[in-house]
Design a protein around this motif. Structure first.
Motif, PDB file in Angstrom:
ATOM      1  N   SER A 170       0.840  -1.204   0.000  1.00 41.55           N
ATOM      2  CA  SER A 170       0.000   0.000   0.000  1.00 41.55           C
ATOM      3  C   SER A 170       0.872   1.249   0.000  1.00 41.55           C
ATOM      4  O   SER A 170       1.917   1.284   0.664  1.00 41.55           O
ATOM      5  N   THR A 193       3.426   4.083  -0.210  1.00 41.41           N
ATOM      6  CA  THR A 193       4.866   4.079  -0.498  1.00 41.41           C
ATOM      7  C   THR A 193       5.520   2.725  -0.228  1.00 41.41           C
ATOM      8  O   THR A 193       6.687   2.526  -0.574  1.00 41.41           O
ATOM      9  N   ALA A 194       4.782   1.796   0.372  1.00 41.19           N
ATOM     10  CA  ALA A 194       5.341   0.445   0.543  1.00 41.19           C
ATOM     11  C   ALA A 194       5.599  -0.213  -0.810  1.00 41.19           C
ATOM     12  O   ALA A 194       6.269  -1.245  -0.884  1.00 41.19           O
ATOM     13  N   LEU A 195       5.101   0.397  -1.863  1.00 42.22           N
ATOM     14  CA  LEU A 195       5.394  -0.117  -3.204  1.00 42.22           C
ATOM     15  C   LEU A 195       6.906  -0.120  -3.468  1.00 42.22           C
ATOM     16  O   LEU A 195       7.391  -0.895  -4.281  1.00 42.22           O
ATOM     17  N   TYR A 196       7.634   0.767  -2.766  1.00 41.36           N
ATOM     18  CA  TYR A 196       9.098   0.727  -2.876  1.00 41.36           C
ATOM     19  C   TYR A 196       9.631  -0.655  -2.497  1.00 41.36           C
ATOM     20  O   TYR A 196      10.656  -1.100  -2.999  1.00 41.36           O
ATOM     21  N   GLY A 197       8.930  -1.316  -1.602  1.00 43.65           N
ATOM     22  CA  GLY A 197       9.361  -2.644  -1.179  1.00 43.65           C
ATOM     23  C   GLY A 197       9.181  -3.684  -2.259  1.00 43.65           C
ATOM     24  O   GLY A 197       9.773  -4.752  -2.193  1.00 43.65           O
ATOM     25  N   ASP A 229       8.159   5.050  -8.122  1.00 44.86           N
ATOM     26  CA  ASP A 229       7.955   6.493  -8.298  1.00 44.86           C
ATOM     27  C   ASP A 229       6.940   6.815  -9.391  1.00 44.86           C
ATOM     28  O   ASP A 229       6.155   7.747  -9.258  1.00 44.86           O
ATOM     29  N   ARG A 259      20.445  -4.917  -1.058  1.00 46.77           N
ATOM     30  CA  ARG A 259      19.769  -4.333   0.105  1.00 46.77           C
ATOM     31  C   ARG A 259      18.697  -5.257   0.675  1.00 46.77           C
ATOM     32  O   ARG A 259      18.438  -5.240   1.861  1.00 46.77           O
ATOM     33  N   ARG A 260      18.072  -6.099  -0.153  1.00 47.73           N
ATOM     34  CA  ARG A 260      16.947  -6.908   0.332  1.00 47.73           C
ATOM     35  C   ARG A 260      17.226  -8.398   0.248  1.00 47.73           C
ATOM     36  O   ARG A 260      17.322  -8.968  -0.838  1.00 47.73           O
ATOM     37  N   GLU A 308       3.873   0.234   7.142  1.00 48.16           N
ATOM     38  CA  GLU A 308       4.030  -0.780   6.103  1.00 48.16           C
ATOM     39  C   GLU A 308       5.274  -0.529   5.249  1.00 48.16           C
ATOM     40  O   GLU A 308       5.888  -1.455   4.722  1.00 48.16           O
ATOM     41  N   THR A 309       5.621   0.728   5.088  1.00 46.20           N
ATOM     42  CA  THR A 309       6.766   1.082   4.243  1.00 46.20           C
ATOM     43  C   THR A 309       8.090   0.955   4.995  1.00 46.20           C
ATOM     44  O   THR A 309       9.128   0.648   4.404  1.00 46.20           O
ATOM     45  N   PHE A 348      11.049  -1.477   4.456  1.00 44.49           N
ATOM     46  CA  PHE A 348      11.821  -1.357   3.227  1.00 44.49           C
ATOM     47  C   PHE A 348      12.738  -0.131   3.252  1.00 44.49           C
ATOM     48  O   PHE A 348      13.471   0.122   2.299  1.00 44.49           O
ATOM     49  N   MET A 349      12.641   0.651   4.296  1.00 40.73           N
ATOM     50  CA  MET A 349      13.464   1.851   4.412  1.00 40.73           C
ATOM     51  C   MET A 349      14.398   1.765   5.616  1.00 40.73           C
ATOM     52  O   MET A 349      15.390   2.451   5.682  1.00 40.73           O
ATOM     53  N   GLY A 396      13.637   6.125   0.021  1.00 43.96           N
ATOM     54  CA  GLY A 396      12.409   6.616  -0.597  1.00 43.96           C
ATOM     55  C   GLY A 396      12.413   8.121  -0.773  1.00 43.96           C
ATOM     56  O   GLY A 396      11.978   8.654  -1.797  1.00 43.96           O
ATOM     57  N   HIS A 454      14.470   9.830  -4.046  1.00 46.17           N
ATOM     58  CA  HIS A 454      14.151   9.663  -5.464  1.00 46.17           C
ATOM     59  C   HIS A 454      13.739  10.972  -6.134  1.00 46.17           C
ATOM     60  O   HIS A 454      14.254  11.328  -7.180  1.00 46.17           O
TER      61      HIS A 454
END
Lengths: 238, 388
Positions: free
Chosen positions: A13, A15-19, A26, B157-158, B219-220, B223-224, B273, B276
């Motif tokens: 969902s 900005t988690a799309l970056y994951g 972007d 990174r992942r 949730e993000t 990944f950060m 994030g 960018h």
């Protein structure tokens, strides 16, 4: 799909799309992205990666679709906006952009992708996007097949990099763009009247508007459809 | 680079940021070290120059020299061919170094006992990852050159994307596979104390500071790893490896490219994030100017067997193609400049643009100014070998 095996369902969902796709996110965020569900489907010996993107509105969904399609081999009747190639079937319907990637590019894979696409499309109950207000007088088929929609720099550089400078420094717009060998039509709706006033900076009488592209603008080719809607035709010098 | 004079308000703001940073031992940061290019958020790039360069620092031992090997047999049925990739890298290494012996060629960059990190790029998933044909060839040539497998680390990174694309202990026996951001078998990102697994993998002594706030929802955040204005380097580059071999893929990013510099910069720090939108070029260049990358990246091997010419950095099958190419260079800036020409030619052939637009490569001119390599195409010594 009783024979199908669904696995690795993941949801991203905002900005988690970056994951999921890192910097690729972007572009989706620029258009207006809500959530994506990614599922691997094993079906009749084939593997199908299905990504359903819920965008903020139908124009955003079409925008992603319009800069993602390329040399469509088939346009099956899944929605008004559908593009199929050997490895990929993609379509947009309502606020959803759907991508189905298969592993082998075979005829069976293409058939199965189409079957999956029809099931997903059947669950989307939103009205068909109508872009004719952007391009009055242009046929529905032309709009479906050849125009792209941008809401920012990334959409522009993915759709037509030659136009990057035309939109430089401007935000808060939705542009529907139709290009052919002779001209580029840009129909742009700005979120405010003030933003639309930023465009004329580029619009110089009978000068090459975009260096290196051969695109020029004649004053008669700039029409103001409303206070926040411009219709611009750039003609290519032969 | 043109610098803005700091306003009084800005000065005190940055000073407070600098005071916090002074507690960090590796990168002492004071207000004057935060720079602002015209119209751009300030960053701490000048702090990078405080640490003296080494002989092996970017652009490495062959500045401006790029070897491009083409081989039309390198991909069969859209799958890279291991034996052809091996040959291509072998030829490139010998040509780059001027050596006749492959072991000697590799030993110009790495030595037994050193821990060697292979920075791959699995971000776009199985469709467009650094190929196993290339990575396995590099591993084989390293081990044949005297590098013990236990000293080789494949990283990005992942951790989860490495696994998804087949970089696993099973497929690479004896080699460590590491990612900064991690997920457990149950799909969770937090340990029993509620801390992100990724937090223990970032090194708070090394950071790229930029005046852009990273604000992420729950949730993000996995990944950060962290939000705020600091992007911390992964411990993989600051502590785990002595040398890095960078193995990016040949991909476009709009009308620009994502190759050696981007692979390093965005793959090595947290909290990306925020970087960018307004600092993409700066990040690609400036993160590489910090010692953990500048001094450890000794070689770049661009996997251009398959790549993409549009839709990058994601993987859209329409835009994936066989470039049948491998580029090898110690200089990542020069390599990126050559990579751009390959991608631009393909984009023109496919009708996506009318002419090359190298002016979009702002990050390369920035990197050149930072002394990381040569971006001027007229100063690049490009050698093309066609094995087809």
């Amino acid at each position: 799909m009783p024979e199908a095996d669904f696995s690795s369902a993941r949801t991203f969902s905002g900005t988690a799309l970056y994951g999921y796709i890192n910097g690729g996110a972007d572009l989706y965020l620029e258009y207006g992205f809500i959530a994506a569900q990614v599922t691997e489907i094993n079906y009749r010996g084939g593997n199908y990666k299905t990504a359903i993107y819920r965008m903020t509105d139908p124009e955003a969904a079409f925008g992603i679709y319009s800069v993602s399609r390329f040399k469509c081999a088939q346009k099956p009747a899944v929605s008004d906006f559908t593009c199929q190639t050997g490895y990929h079937l993609q379509f947009c319907r309502g606020s959803y952009y759907v991508s189905i990637i298969n592993g082998r590019g075979s005829g069976e894979d293409k058939d199965a992708s189409l079957e999956i696409a029809k099931i997903i499309a059947g669950k989307i109950r939103e009205p068909v996007l109508d872009l004719t207000s952007y391009l009055p007088g242009t046929s529905k088929e032309e709009i479906q097949n050849n125009c792209f929609l941008a809401r920012g720099r990334l959409g522009v550089v993915n759709g037509s990099p030659d136009l990057e400078d035309f939109f430089k420094g401007i935000s808060g717009y939705t542009a529907v763009i139709l290009e052919d060998e002779e001209k580029t039509v840009i129909s742009v709706k700005c979120s405010t009247e003030e933003l639309c006033r930023e465009f004329p900076g580029f619009l110089k009488n009978d000068k090459e508007v975009l260096p290196g592209t051969g695109l020029t603008l004649h004053p008669d080719d700039l029409r103001k459809i409303s206070d926040n809607h411009l219709y611009i035709v750039l003609r290519r010098k032969i | 680079m043109k610098r803005h004079t700091l306003t009084r308000r800005k000065f005190f703001y940055l000073l407070s940021a600098g005071t916090a940073a002074l507690a960090l031992k590796k990168i002492p940061a004071i207000a004057s070290e935060f720079n602002q290019t015209q119209g751009k958020p300030a960053t701490n790039v000048s702090a990078a120059a405080k640490i003296p360069r080494k002989a092996s620092s970017m652009p490495g031992i062959f500045p401006g020299k790029v070897i491009h090997v083409k081989n039309m047999s390198s991909v069969a049925g859209d799958v890279p061919v291991d034996s052809e990739a091996f040959k291509m890298i072998e030829k490139a290494m010998l040509e780059l170094t001027g050596q006749k012996n492959l072991k000697k060629a590799w030993r110009m960059f790495v030595s037994p006992g050193e821990k060697i990190g292979l920075k791959v790029n699995p971000v776009a998933g199985t469709l467009l990852t650094t190929s196993h044909a290339v990575v396995k060839s590099v591993v084989k040539q390293l081990t044949e050159s005297g590098i013990n497998k236990k000293n080789i680390i494949i990283w990005d990174r992942r951790d989860m994307q490495l696994k998804e694309t087949g970089f696993t202990a099973e497929d690479y026996p004896g080699i460590r596979i590491m990612g900064t951001e991690m997920q457990d078998e149950a799909g969770g990102y937090h340990d029993s104390n509620g801390k992100l697994y990724g937090e223990k993998n970032i090194d708070r002594d090394w950071y790229y500071w930029a005046d852009v706030e990273g604000e992420y929802d729950a949730e993000t955040m996995p990944f950060m790893v962290n939000g705020g204005k600091y992007s911390y380097f992964t411990k993989i580059v600051t502590q785990e490896v002595d040398k890095i071999i960078n193995i990016p893929i040949l991909k476009n990013a709009g009308s620009s490219i994502t190759n050696a510099m981007k692979n390093l910069a965005y793959g090595s720090v947290s909290n990306t994030g925020r970087l960018h939108a307004s600092l993409w070029n700066e990040t690609c260049a400036e993160v590489c100017a910090f010692a953990p990358l500048r001094d450890k990246v000794v070689l770049n091997i661009c996997d251009g067997l398959r790549g993409c010419f549009n839709g990058g950095p994601g993987a859209n099958p329409e835009f994936i193609c066989n470039y049948n190419s491998i580029l090898v260079a110690s200089d990542p800036v020069a390599m990126d400049r050559v990579a751009y020409d390959i991608i631009a030619a393909k984009r023109i052939e496919e009708g996506l643009q009318k002419a090359p637009t190298p002016q979009v490569l702002t990050f390369l001119s920035m990197a050149s100014e930072l002394g990381l390599g040569i971006s001027d195409v007229n100063r690049i010594n490009l050698k093309l070998l066609d094995l087809s």
